[in-house]
Design a protein around this motif. Structure first.
Motif, mmCIF file in Angstrom:
data_model
loop_
_atom_site.group_PDB
_atom_site.id
_atom_site.type_symbol
_atom_site.label_atom_id
_atom_site.label_comp_id
_atom_site.label_asym_id
_atom_site.label_seq_id
_atom_site.Cartn_x
_atom_site.Cartn_y
_atom_site.Cartn_z
ATOM 1 N N LEU A 112 50.814 45.819 35.404
ATOM 2 C CA LEU A 112 50.308 44.605 34.762
ATOM 3 C C LEU A 112 49.356 43.857 35.699
ATOM 4 C CD1 LEU A 112 50.409 42.724 32.329
ATOM 5 C CD2 LEU A 112 52.447 41.659 33.321
ATOM 6 N N PHE A 113 49.800 43.633 36.939
ATOM 7 C CA PHE A 113 48.924 42.957 37.897
ATOM 8 C C PHE A 113 47.676 43.787 38.171
ATOM 9 C CE2 PHE A 113 47.378 42.841 42.240
ATOM 10 C CZ PHE A 113 46.965 41.520 42.343
ATOM 11 N N THR A 114 47.842 45.095 38.335
ATOM 12 C CA THR A 114 46.706 45.960 38.668
ATOM 13 C C THR A 114 45.638 45.899 37.592
ATOM 14 O OG1 THR A 114 48.200 47.444 39.863
ATOM 15 C CG2 THR A 114 46.039 48.303 39.281
ATOM 16 N N GLY A 115 46.058 45.964 36.320
ATOM 17 C CA GLY A 115 45.097 45.886 35.231
ATOM 18 C C GLY A 115 44.374 44.549 35.190
ATOM 19 N N LEU A 116 45.119 43.460 35.368
ATOM 20 C CA LEU A 116 44.500 42.136 35.352
ATOM 21 C C LEU A 116 43.557 41.962 36.539
ATOM 22 C CD1 LEU A 116 47.634 40.029 34.364
ATOM 23 C CD2 LEU A 116 45.569 40.322 32.989
ATOM 24 N N ASN A 117 43.958 42.435 37.700
ATOM 25 C CA ASN A 117 43.128 42.303 38.898
ATOM 26 C C ASN A 117 41.814 43.071 38.736
ATOM 27 O OD1 ASN A 117 42.723 41.481 41.720
ATOM 28 N ND2 ASN A 117 43.001 43.651 42.186
ATOM 29 N N ILE A 118 41.911 44.284 38.223
ATOM 30 C CA ILE A 118 40.699 45.085 37.999
ATOM 31 C C ILE A 118 39.810 44.419 36.954
ATOM 32 C CG2 ILE A 118 39.871 47.266 37.057
ATOM 33 C CD1 ILE A 118 42.322 48.597 38.341
ATOM 34 N N GLY A 119 40.427 43.891 35.894
ATOM 35 C CA GLY A 119 39.645 43.231 34.850
ATOM 36 C C GLY A 119 38.910 42.001 35.353
ATOM 37 N N PHE A 120 39.597 41.155 36.106
ATOM 38 C CA PHE A 120 38.943 39.951 36.631
ATOM 39 C C PHE A 120 37.853 40.301 37.646
ATOM 40 C CE2 PHE A 120 42.875 37.648 35.233
ATOM 41 C CZ PHE A 120 42.226 36.758 34.386
ATOM 42 N N ARG A 121 38.072 41.335 38.439
ATOM 43 C CA ARG A 121 37.040 41.755 39.389
ATOM 44 C C ARG A 121 35.828 42.326 38.660
ATOM 45 N NH1 ARG A 121 38.346 42.053 44.880
ATOM 46 N NH2 ARG A 121 40.497 41.423 45.319
ATOM 47 N N ALA A 122 36.076 43.004 37.546
ATOM 48 C CA ALA A 122 34.952 43.510 36.750
ATOM 49 C C ALA A 122 34.108 42.373 36.184
ATOM 50 C CB ALA A 122 35.480 44.387 35.613
ATOM 51 N N LEU A 123 34.726 41.214 36.020
ATOM 52 C CA LEU A 123 34.001 40.029 35.543
ATOM 53 C C LEU A 123 33.325 39.275 36.684
ATOM 54 C CD1 LEU A 123 36.604 38.669 32.951
ATOM 55 C CD2 LEU A 123 34.495 39.937 32.475
#
Length: 261
Positions: free
Chosen positions: A30-41
């Motif tokens: 869950l954290f990994t997906g959110l972290n990758i998503g926010f970094r992609a932004l």
């Protein structure tokens, strides 16, 4: 107060370490997906704060909502699977998550669960949100002073252990100040919100994992999915180790369990 035998004490420490290692396995992707998503932004190291806070909140809601969490996860997985076949290539991951959230919220309003399934969830979610935000802020402030970017396994080991300790230490206070005097009036609304959030999380996760197999992702989503599949196994190992350490420390220092909330 009688003193526990050493063998019994060791067994309790082992059991709590095992329990929290399983929590780490849930928290890590869950954290990994959110972290990758926010970094992609474009959030860079600032992504640690919202990713850890949201992962803490959603994880606490999932852990605290019990039967409701299982229903919500089933709704999210069902919605994502249906979209694969009904509207192939039409919706992106955010739209799939939104559809799951709306359907989950609607079903949460229409279907009644026992009050105990969702009582205290707002306080638990806020405790997870606050603990995660504090840990994420610590990572954000520390990373610029480190020679290299933090590795995902170390990040998860730190987050799961420290976040878990902060959560256990503060959750009773959060539940006490957020639980209304007449829970039955608000239980249905709380259930609906919890089901919507957890259904959206499950649908989005399934979409990113399965999407590449059926060629439904655009270039940006495919990059996020590839990074997610690369980092999640290592992140889960870090979460498992961090959870075991945090759980053992909680029991060793006699922190009260929170399963009764």
């Amino acid at each position: 107060m009688p003193v526990q035998p050493h063998s019994s004490r060791g067994a309790m420490i082992f059991l709590r370490a095992l329990t929290w290692s399983l929590v780490g396995l849930i928290y890590a992707p869950l954290f990994t997906g959110l972290n990758i998503g926010f970094r992609a932004l474009g959030a860079d190291s600032l992504a640690f704060v919202p990713a850890a806070a949201l992962a803490g909140a959603v994880g606490a809601a999932f852990y605290g909502a019990r039967e409701v969490a299982l229903v919500a996860t089933a709704i999210g997985l069902t919605v994502a699977t249906a979209v694969f076949f009904a509207w192939p290539g039409v919706l992106d991951v955010l739209q799939v998550a939104l559809v799951a959230a709306l359907i989950g919220t609607l079903l949460g309003i229409l279907v009644r669960f026992p009050d105990r399934c969702s009582r205290g969830v707002p306080g638990k979610a806020l405790a997870g949100l606050a603990a995660g935000g504090v840990c994420g802020a610590a990572l954000m402030l520390a990373e610029p002073h480190h020679a290299e970017a933090f590795q995902i396994a170390g990040i998860l080991a730190f987050l799961v252990s420290v976040n878990g300790i902060l959560y256990v230490a503060s959750v009773r206070w959060w539940v006490r100040v957020t639980t209304p005097r007449h829970p039955s009036r608000y239980c249905n609304l709380i259930e609906a919100i919890v089901i919507g959030v957890l259904a959206a999380s499950a649908a989005g996760a399934l979409w990113l994992v399965v999407g590449p197999l059926v060629d439904h992702l655009d270039a940006a989503e495919l990059a996020v999915s590839s990074a997610l599949q690369r980092d999640v196994p290592v992140a889960m190992m870090g979460g498992l180790i961090g959870g075991a350490v945090g759980g053992a420390l909680l029991e060793a220092f006699r922190f009260r369990a929170v399963h009764d909330l």
